[in-house]
Design an enzyme around this catalytic site. Structure first.
Site, PDB file in Angstrom:
ATOM      1  N   LYS A 147       0.852  -1.204   0.000  1.00  0.00           N
ATOM      2  CA  LYS A 147       0.000   0.000   0.000  1.00  0.00           C
ATOM      3  C   LYS A 147       0.886   1.251   0.000  1.00  0.00           C
ATOM      4  O   LYS A 147       2.098   1.167   0.253  1.00  0.00           O
ATOM      5  CB  LYS A 147      -0.905  -0.009   1.237  1.00  0.00           C
ATOM      6  N   ARG A 177     -10.900  -0.232  14.987  1.00  0.00           N
ATOM      7  CA  ARG A 177     -10.821   0.586  13.783  1.00  0.00           C
ATOM      8  C   ARG A 177     -11.722  -0.117  12.775  1.00  0.00           C
ATOM      9  O   ARG A 177     -12.934   0.018  12.866  1.00  0.00           O
ATOM     10  CB  ARG A 177      -9.362   0.712  13.349  1.00  0.00           C
ATOM     11  N   TYR A 192      14.605  29.980   8.742  1.00  0.00           N
ATOM     12  CA  TYR A 192      13.317  30.576   9.115  1.00  0.00           C
ATOM     13  C   TYR A 192      13.124  30.581  10.629  1.00  0.00           C
ATOM     14  O   TYR A 192      13.381  29.590  11.308  1.00  0.00           O
ATOM     15  CB  TYR A 192      12.167  29.779   8.500  1.00  0.00           C
ATOM     16  N   MET A 201      11.534  24.158   2.701  1.00  0.00           N
ATOM     17  CA  MET A 201      10.892  23.359   1.651  1.00  0.00           C
ATOM     18  C   MET A 201      11.907  22.600   0.809  1.00  0.00           C
ATOM     19  O   MET A 201      11.691  21.438   0.476  1.00  0.00           O
ATOM     20  CB  MET A 201      10.035  24.272   0.766  1.00  0.00           C
TER      21      MET A 201
HETATM   22  C1  LIG Z   1      -0.329  -1.789   6.739  1.00  0.00           C
HETATM   23  C2  LIG Z   1      -0.941  -3.066   7.164  1.00  0.00           C
HETATM   24  C3  LIG Z   1      -0.160  -4.206   7.415  1.00  0.00           C
HETATM   25  C4  LIG Z   1       1.357  -4.181   7.392  1.00  0.00           C
HETATM   26  O1  LIG Z   1       1.816  -3.648   8.623  1.00  0.00           O
HETATM   27  P1  LIG Z   1       3.381  -3.508   8.947  1.00  0.00           P
HETATM   28  O2  LIG Z   1       3.423  -2.997  10.326  1.00  0.00           O
HETATM   29  O3  LIG Z   1       3.920  -2.542   7.960  1.00  0.00           O
HETATM   30  O4  LIG Z   1       3.957  -4.867   8.784  1.00  0.00           O
HETATM   31  C5  LIG Z   1      -0.790  -5.393   7.700  1.00  0.00           C
HETATM   32  N1  LIG Z   1      -2.148  -5.446   7.782  1.00  0.00           N
HETATM   33  C6  LIG Z   1      -2.925  -4.368   7.575  1.00  0.00           C
HETATM   34  C7  LIG Z   1      -4.397  -4.487   7.698  1.00  0.00           C
HETATM   35  C8  LIG Z   1      -2.355  -3.149   7.273  1.00  0.00           C
HETATM   36  O5  LIG Z   1      -3.145  -2.085   7.077  1.00  0.00           O
END
Ligand SMILES: *Cc1c(COP(=O)(O)O)cnc(C)c1O
Length: 355
Positions: free
Chosen positions: A35, A130, A252, A300
Site C-alpha cells: 500500500k 478501527r 526561518y 521546503m
Molecule cells: C499496513 C498493514 C499491514 C502491514 O503492517 P506492517 O506494520 O507494515 O507490517 C498489515 N495489515 C494491515 C491491515 C495493514 O493495514
C-alpha cells in the site's frame, strides 16, 4: 545539472527481506503489503522485486489494477475492501480479494452477478476498534457470506494494535479464538511485528509490510538487528557552505543561534522532498560519511547542517539523509515519528535510482 537529491532503491534488499519474512512464516503464505506506493518505494518496482510473494495487499484500487496489468497473477488483497457498489465489477474482472469489515459491504457484494466468484477476507474487530466486525455482528455476516454464490472462499482476518509493544497480541488472540475458533476458517493475522515476535499468530497467511522495506517495527530497534536490509537510501549534496559568528541565527524563525563560530552547510533536501519539517536541531545526517546534526528549521527545499568539525565538507560533498549507514528508524525517532511516515512521504519530485 540536476538537483542532487536522490533516492536509491535496492531490489536485492527487498528480495532478502522477503526471504526473512518467509523464514518466520513457516508454511504460511506471504502477502507482501505494498500500500501507499509500496511505502514510498514505488509500487511496480517493489512488486517486481517481491514477485515471489504469494500475494500482494494494498488499499488503492488503481494500484491493484496496475499490478494485474503488469502481469502479476497472484492473490491481490484490498485491505479496506470496496467502498461503493460501483467498484465491484473491477474486483470481479481482476479477481481481487476484498476485506469485508462492515455489514453494509455484504449488501454491495450481493449485487454482483450470481456467476461471479470472489475470495473474501472477513475482518473481525478484536480490540483495535478501527475496522472489523463486532462480535455480535460476526455470525450473521458469516452466514450471509456463506449463502452468497459470489463468495468462493472465506478467510478470517484481524489486525493487531500492540504487536510492537509490551501489551502484545494475546488479549486480541483470546477475543479472536472466541469469535472464530482456530479450526473454523483459515486465518490471516500477522503484520511485521507479530510475524517477528509472535510465531503463534502465523496462521495461513501473513501480511508483512515495513519489514520488507528493511525497517524494524519495534521502538528502539533498527532493521539490521532483525536481519533486515534497508531498501531506501535518501542522499543529496552540500550546495553551499558559510561561516557564522556567535549570535547569528540560521533559517526561518531563527530557530538556531550559534554559541561560537560555526561552519554551516546547506543541503539540497527539504520537506518538499519528504524530509520531515519537524526534525529538531541535532537530527543526525552523514556528511561525507561523518555524523553531523541539522541546525535551524528544515525548509521546503533545503536543510542546514553544522559541519564545524568536518573540515573536508564543501560544496559537492555527499550527504546521507537515511540509508544503510544511518537507519531511517533513527532519523524518525529524532523527529518524533516512525520510519513508516518518512518512507511513505518520499516526494514524487525526488528522482529514484534502482540498484
Ligand atoms: C499496513 C498493514 C499491514 C502491514 O503492517 P506492517 O506494520 O507494515 O507490517 C498489515 N495489515 C494491515 C491491515 C495493514 O493495514
Amino acid at each position: 545539472m540536476a538537483r542532487p537529491v536522490q533516492a536509491t532503491i535496492d531490489a536485492a534488499a527487498l528480495r532478502h527481506n522477503l526471504a526473512v519474512a518467509r523464514s518466520h512464516a513457516g508454511a504460511a503464505r506471504v502477502l507482501a503489503v505494498v500500500k501507499a506506493n509500496a511505502y514510498g518505494h514505488g509500487l511496480l518496482r517493489a512488486a517486481q522485486a517481491l514477485r515471489d510473494a504469494d500475494g500482494f495487499a494494498t488499499l488503492e484500487l488503481e494500484g491493484a489494477v496496475q499490478l494485474r496489468d503488469a502481469g502479476f497473477r497472484q492473490r491481490i488483497v484490498l485491505l479496506e475492501g470496496f467502498f461503493h457498489e460501483r467498484e465491484l465489477g473491477t474486483f470481479a474482472e481482476h479477481d481481487f480479494v476484498p476485506v469485508i469489515h462492515a455489514p453494509e459491504q455484504v449488501d454491495m457484494l450481493a449485487t454482483l452477478p450470481e456467476d461471479a466468484r470472489l475470495d473474501v477476507l472477513i475482518k473481525l474487530n478484536t480490540g483495535m476498534n478501527r475496522l472489523g466486525l463486532q462480535p455480535e455482528a460476526y455470525e450473521a455476516v458469516l452466514q450471509r457470506l456463506r449463502g452468497l454464490s459470489q463468495v468462493r472462499s472465506l478467510t478470517v482476518m484481524t489486525h493487531f494494535a500492540s504487536a510492537d509493544d509490551a501489551r502484545g497480541v494475546d488479549w486480541q488472540m483470546a477475543v479472536l479464538d472466541r469469535m472464530a475458533p482456530p479450526e473454523s476458517l483459515p486465518r490471516c493475522l500477522a503484520n511485521s511485528a507479530a510475524l517477528l515476535r509472535y510465531p503463534h499468530t502465523v496462521g495461513d497467511w501473513v501480511r508483512p509490510g515495513i519489514m520488507l522495506y528493511g525497517c524494524s517495527p519495534f521502538e528502539d530497534a533498527a532493521g539490521p538487528a532483525a536481519g533486515l536490509a534497508p531498501v531506501m537510501e535518501l542522499t543529496s549534496e552540500i550546495i553551499a557552505v558559510r561561516d557564522i559568528q556567535p549570535g547569528d541565527t540560521v533559517g526561518y524563525g531563527g530557530l538556531y543561534t550559534a554559541d561560537r563560530p560555526r561552519r554551516i552547510a546547506v543541503v539540497a533536501c527539504g520537506y518538499a522532498d519528504g524530509y520531515p519539517r519537524h526534525a529538531p536541531v541535532g537530527t543526525p545526517v552523514l556528511v561525507g560519511g561523518v555524523r553531523a546534526g541539522t541546525v535551524g528549521r528544515v525548509s521546503m527545499d533545503m536543510l542546514c547542517v553544522d559541519v564545524s568539525d568536518i573540515p573536508a565538507a564543501g560544496v559537492g560533498t555527499p550527504v546521507l539523509l537515511w540509508g544503510r549507514a544511518l537507519p531511517v528508524e533513527e532519523v524518525a525517532r529524532a523527529a518524533g515519528t516512525i520510519s513508516y511516515e518518512l518512507l511513505c512521504a518520499l516526494a514524487a519530485r525526488v528522482p529514484v535510482k534502482e540498484i
